[in-house]
Design an enzyme around this catalytic site. Structure first.
Site, mmCIF file in Angstrom:
data_model
loop_
_atom_site.group_PDB
_atom_site.id
_atom_site.type_symbol
_atom_site.label_atom_id
_atom_site.label_comp_id
_atom_site.label_asym_id
_atom_site.label_seq_id
_atom_site.Cartn_x
_atom_site.Cartn_y
_atom_site.Cartn_z
ATOM 1 N N CYS A 1 -8.563 -2.473 22.501
ATOM 2 C CA CYS A 1 -8.260 -2.682 23.917
ATOM 3 C C CYS A 1 -8.434 -1.410 24.744
ATOM 4 C CB CYS A 1 -6.861 -3.259 24.091
ATOM 5 S SG CYS A 1 -5.513 -2.200 23.534
ATOM 6 N N HIS B 1 -0.908 -1.955 25.492
ATOM 7 C CA HIS B 1 -2.108 -2.685 25.906
ATOM 8 C C HIS B 1 -2.657 -1.987 27.144
ATOM 9 C CE1 HIS B 1 -5.033 -5.780 25.840
ATOM 10 N NE2 HIS B 1 -4.638 -6.385 26.938
ATOM 11 N N ASP C 1 -8.609 -8.747 32.407
ATOM 12 C CA ASP C 1 -8.452 -8.299 31.023
ATOM 13 C C ASP C 1 -9.769 -8.513 30.294
ATOM 14 O OD1 ASP C 1 -7.894 -8.008 28.266
ATOM 15 O OD2 ASP C 1 -5.778 -8.390 28.646
#
Length: 721
Positions: free
Chosen positions: A251, A278, A295
Site C-alpha cells: 500500500c 494504511h 484508494d
C-alpha cells in the site's frame, strides 16, 4: 402567484424563508437546503399547526407559515419528536465520551516527546518529490492518456452527458487514471524467485545496497526460493521515480506512486497517512467542490467509510500531507468520533492542531497573498464539511467490502478481511438510472438493409460472412485508432473476393450513421475512407456495441445453410428494440455493475445484484411513458461465474404505474451453457400495451454457491408502430 414567508425550525435553529408558491416544492426544498445544508432528498417538511407532511400535492398557498424540518429516515411524522429526543440523548452520550477521551489525553500527553511530528515530517519531504518535473515526465510517459480520455468521455456519455464541462472531464479522467493504475500496478505478498519465478519464503531483512538506497529503499526484505537456491531481494523503494519503473509494492508504494500520477496530471493531491497502517490518496474535485478519497490498492473512490465500516478498522489519526500543508482529516473517515478520540493518545488535540498549523505555515511561507487566501478559504470549507460529515447519517444501503489487496491470511490476521461474498461496493437502494442506448437500437436496425442487400443479390452464406468480416475489420481499425482522429480505409472491388463489393456500399449508410461515421471515396475510386463525423464521443460509445453485434451476427449466420427473405426475422434480425427509457433495480454493484449496464449493448459489461440469488427485480420504464406491445426479449449470460446466471424468472408489464401487473412470460430451469450466450424468447400474450416492464428473477443457477445474480444484457423488442 402567492408570496409567502415561512419560518422553518430545524434542530435548535429557526430560519426565515421568502418564497413564491408558483415555484413549487422543489424550489422550497433548495431554499431550505441553502440555509440548513440538509440535502433536498433527505428533507421531510412538516406543517407544525396540524403535523401534516408537506408533499407535492400540498397547497403551498394555504399552508401554515410555521414548518419543521425532520430527518427523512424517521418512520413517521408522529414519532419525529421522540426520534429527535433519542438523537439528543445519543449526542449527549457521545459528547460525554469525547470529554472523557480529551481528559485522558491530558494524562498521556507527556509521553509525546515530538513522536507525532516525527512521524509526519518525513512525509512532508516525500510529497515534494511529486513536484519534480523529471519524475512527472517519467510518469506521464507511461500513461495511455488518449485511451483514458476516451474512456472518461464514454463514462460521462453513458450518463447522458455528451457535452461535459472541463471540471466534469477532469473528474472522469481522474477515475479512469485510478482504474488504469489498479490494473497496471502489482501487489507483492512474497516476490517470485528472480531466477525461476517460483514461490519464495521470507527470510527477514537485509542490508540495502547503494543502488537501492539511491531510491529511498532503507528497508530490504530477503526471500528464499522454494525450488532453487536463489535469494530474491525486495527493496521497499520510497522514490516514486523508481516505482514508476518497477510498478509493484504494497500500500505504501501504491499510494506513493499513484499520488505522483495525480500531481503529474495537474490534480491538487495529497498523500493520506493512516496511523493504523494504511496509505491512500485524496484529490480535490473542482466539479464536486471537495476532496475525494481514492484508494489505488482497492480501486475504490469517494467511499471514505471503507475502512471503518468495511475493513472494521479502529482508526485513530488520518493525516493529509501535500505540498501546501498538513491537515487532520480523521473526521472524514469515521462516524464514531467519540471512539476514535479515545484512541488518540499520542498528544493532546490542541498540541496536534498547533503542530499541524506549524507544518502548514512552513509550506505556505513563500506563497503570494492571493494563493494563500484561496487555500485558507478551502481549508475553512473543508473543516465545515468534516464537521457536517461527522454528524450526518450513514448510508445504510451501501455495503462496503473488507480489504481486497494482500494475501488472504494476512488480511485475516489484520482483521480487515470482511467476507468472501462481499468483495465489492454495492447498493441495495438504487437510483432511477436513464438508459443512454439509442445507438444500440440504431446499430441493430442498421443490419437489416445490409442483410436485405445480400439476399437480393443472392450472396451465399459463406461470402456473406466474408463481407461482414471486412466490415468488422474496418471497425476494429477505427476502434484501435486515436479517438480524436479515427480513420480507416475500405478497399472496393466487385470482382476481387478479398475486397469489399462496391455494390453493397450504399447498404452501409445506416450503420455508419448509427456510429457517427462518414465515408468519402478516394480520388482513385478504388477505396473509401471512413472517419469520424465530429461527434467523437458518440463514435466511441457505439463502436464496441457494433463490434459485439457483428461478432454475434457472423456466428449466427454460420448456422444457416442458405439466406433468404424468410431468414430476415427475429432472432437473426433484431428490429424495434426499446430504448432510452429508465431503469430501477433491487440492488447493484458500484460502480461497474449498475442496472443500466444490462442495456448498454456491450458484452463485457453486466448488471450485478449482490443479493439477488434467491430473488431480485429490475424495472424498465419507457421513454415519455410510451405504450409498447412487447413481442420478444433476449437475455445474455455474463462473462464469468455461471452459478450467478438467472434460472427462473417472470416478465410482467403494467400500464397503470405499477399498481397492477400482467404476466407476459414465465421461464423455469433455464441454463446458459456458454458465456455471452444470448437466449431469445417470444411473447405470446396477445396485444397487451404497457409502459412499465418488470423482470422478477426468482433464482439463479446455483443458489447454494453464491448470493449474487448477474446478467450480461437485456433487450426488449416491441411490435412495429
Amino acid at each position: 402567484m402567492v408570496a409567502r414567508k415561512f419560518v422553518v425550525r430545524h434542530e435548535d435553529s429557526s430560519f426565515d424563508v421568502d418564497y413564491n408558491t408558483e415555484d413549487g416544492l422543489e424550489v422550497l426544498r433548495f431554499l431550505i437546503f441553502s440555509l440548513t445544508l440538509v440535502p433536498p432528498e433527505e428533507q421531510k417538511i412538516v406543517a407544525e399547526d396540524d403535523n401534516r407532511l408537506v408533499s407535492d400535492e400540498s397547497d403551498l398557498a394555504s399552508l401554515s407559515e410555521r414548518l419543521r424540518l425532520v430527518s427523512v429516515g424517521e418512520d413517521s411524522v408522529e414519532n419525529s419528536d421522540a426520534e429527535m429526543l433519542k438523537s439528543d440523548e445519543e449526542l449527549a452520550r457521545m459528547l460525554q465520551a469525547e470529554e472523557d477521551a480529551i481528559m485522558f489525553q491530558q494524562f498521556v500527553a507527556a509521553r509525546d516527546n515530538g513522536e507525532f511530528e516525527g512521524r509526519i515530517r518525513p512525509y512532508v519531504s516525500q510529497v515534494l518529490m511529486y513536484e519534480d518535473p523529471v519524475r512527472q515526465d517519467a510518469a506521464r510517459k507511461t500513461v495511455p492518456k488518449d485511451e483514458l480520455e476516451e474512456k472518461a468521455l464514454v463514462s460521462l456519455a453513458k450518463e447522458g452527458n455528451f457535452e461535459p464541462s472541463k471540471e466534469e472531464r477532469d473528474y472522469a479522467f481522474l477515475l479512469q487514471l485510478l482504474f488504469w493504475f489498479k490494473k497496471s500496478f502489482r501487489w507483492v505478498n512474497e516476490p517470485p524467485c528472480d531466477f525461476c519465478g517460483n514461490k519464495t519464503i521470507g527470510q527477514g531483512m537485509g542490508n540495502p545496497l547503494t543502488s537501492e538506497l539511491a531510491y529511498g529503499a532503507n528497508r530490504v526484505e530477503i526471500y528464499r526460493c522454494t525450488m532453487c537456491p536463489t535469494t530474491t531481494r525486495f527493496p521497499r523503494y520510497n522514490d516514486p521515480l523508481k516505482l514508476v519503473e518497477t510498478k509493484k509494492g504494497r500500500c505504501g508504494e501504491w499510494a506513493n506512486c499513484f499520488t505522483l500520477y495525480c500531481r503529474t496530471f495537474g490534480y491538487d493531491s495529497r498523500l493520506i497517512m493512516d496511523f493504523t497502517d494504511h496509505v491512500w490518496t485524496e484529490c480535490y474535485s473542482h466539479s464536486l467542490k471537495r476532496w475525494i478519497h481514492l484508494d489505488p490498492c482497492e480501486g475504490v473512490y469517494d467511499k471514505p467509510m471503507l475502512y471503518e465500516k468495511g475493513w472494521n478498522k479502529k482508526l485513530n489519526y488520518v493525516i493529509a500531507i501535500s505540498k501546501d500543508g498538513v491537515c487532520d482529516v480523521t473526521k472524514r473517515y469515521t462516524k464514531k468520533w467519540h471512539e476514535v478520540l479515545s484512541r488518540r493518545t499520542l498528544t493532546t488535540e490542541s498540541s496536534l492542531q498547533d503542530g499541524l498549523r506549524t507544518l502548514t505555515r512552513e509550506r505556505r511561507r513563500s506563497l503570494m497573498f492571493e494563493s494563500l487566501s484561496k487555500l485558507e478559504l478551502r481549508d475553512r470549507n473543508e473543516q465545515e464539511e468534516l464537521e457536517r460529515n461527522l454528524h450526518s447519517a450513514d448510508n445504510a444501503s451501501v455495503s462496503l467490502p473488507g480489504r481486497q489487496s494482500g494475501d488472504r491470511e494476512w488480511r485475516i490476521m489484520r482483521s480487515e478481511f470482511g467476507s468472501d461474498e462481499n468483495s465489492s461496493v454495492s447498493s441495495s437502494s438504487c437510483p432511477v438510472r436513464k438508459c443512454v442506448d439509442d445507438h444500440v437500437t440504431n446499430i441493430y436496425d442498421s443490419f437489416l438493409p445490409i442483410l436485405t442487400q445480400f439476399v437480393e443479390d443472392g450472396l451465399p452464406v459463406a461470402r456473406t460472412n466474408e463481407v461482414l468480416k471486412m466490415i468488422k475489420q474496418v471497425l476494429v481499425d477505427l476502434k484501435n485508432a486515436p479517438y480524436k482522429t479515427r480513420k480507416a480505409r475500405l478497399t472496393l472491388d466487385s470482382d476481387n473476393s478479398s475486397s469489399f463489393p462496391e455494390q453493397f456500399l450504399p447498404a452501409l449508410g445506416d450503420l455508419l450513421l448509427a456510429l457517427s461515421l462518414k465515408s468519402e471515396r478516394d480520388t482513385n475510386g478504388k477505396s473509401v475512407t471512413i472517419s469520424v463525423d465530429g461527434k467523437l464521443t458518440k463514435t466511441a460509445i457505439a463502436l464496441p456495441v457494433a463490434l459485439d453485434a457483428l461478432r454475434e451476427l457472423v456466428a449466427d449466420l454460420s448456422k444457416y445453410q442458405n439466406l433468404n427473405k424468410d431468414s430476415l426475422s427475429f432472432p437473426l434480425v433484431k428490429q424495434n428494440r426499446v430504448c432510452s427509457g429508465s431503469v430501477l433495480a433491487s440492488g447493484e454493484e458500484l460502480p461497474s455493475g449498475i442496472a443500466t449496464a444490462a442495456f448498454d449493448g456491450i458484452q463485457e459489461s453486466k448488471w450485478e445484484e449482490p443479493n439477488g440469488a434467491k430473488g431480485c427485480w429490475i424495472v424498465y420504464k419507457t421513454l415519455y411513458n410510451q405504450m409498447h406491445q412487447l413481442i420478444a426479449y433476449e437475455l445474455m449470460s455474463a462473462n464469468d461465474a455461471p452459478e450467478r446466471d438467472p434460472k427462473d424468472w417472470i416478465l410482467e408489464g403494467s400500464n397503470d404505474g405499477g399498481s397492477t401487473w400482467c404476466v407476459l412470460d414465465k421461464q423455469t430451469s433455464q441454463v446458459f451453457e456458454e458465456r455471452f450466450q444470448r437466449k431469445s424468447y417470444k411473447i405470446t400474450t396477445p396485444g397487451f400495451q404497457a409502459n412499465l416492464f418488470r423482470f422478477r428473477f426468482l433464482s439463479v443457477r446455483d443458489v447454494n454457491s453464491t448470493s449474487r445474480l448477474q446478467l450480461g444484457s437485456i433487450d426488449l423488442y416491441r411490435s412495429h408502430q
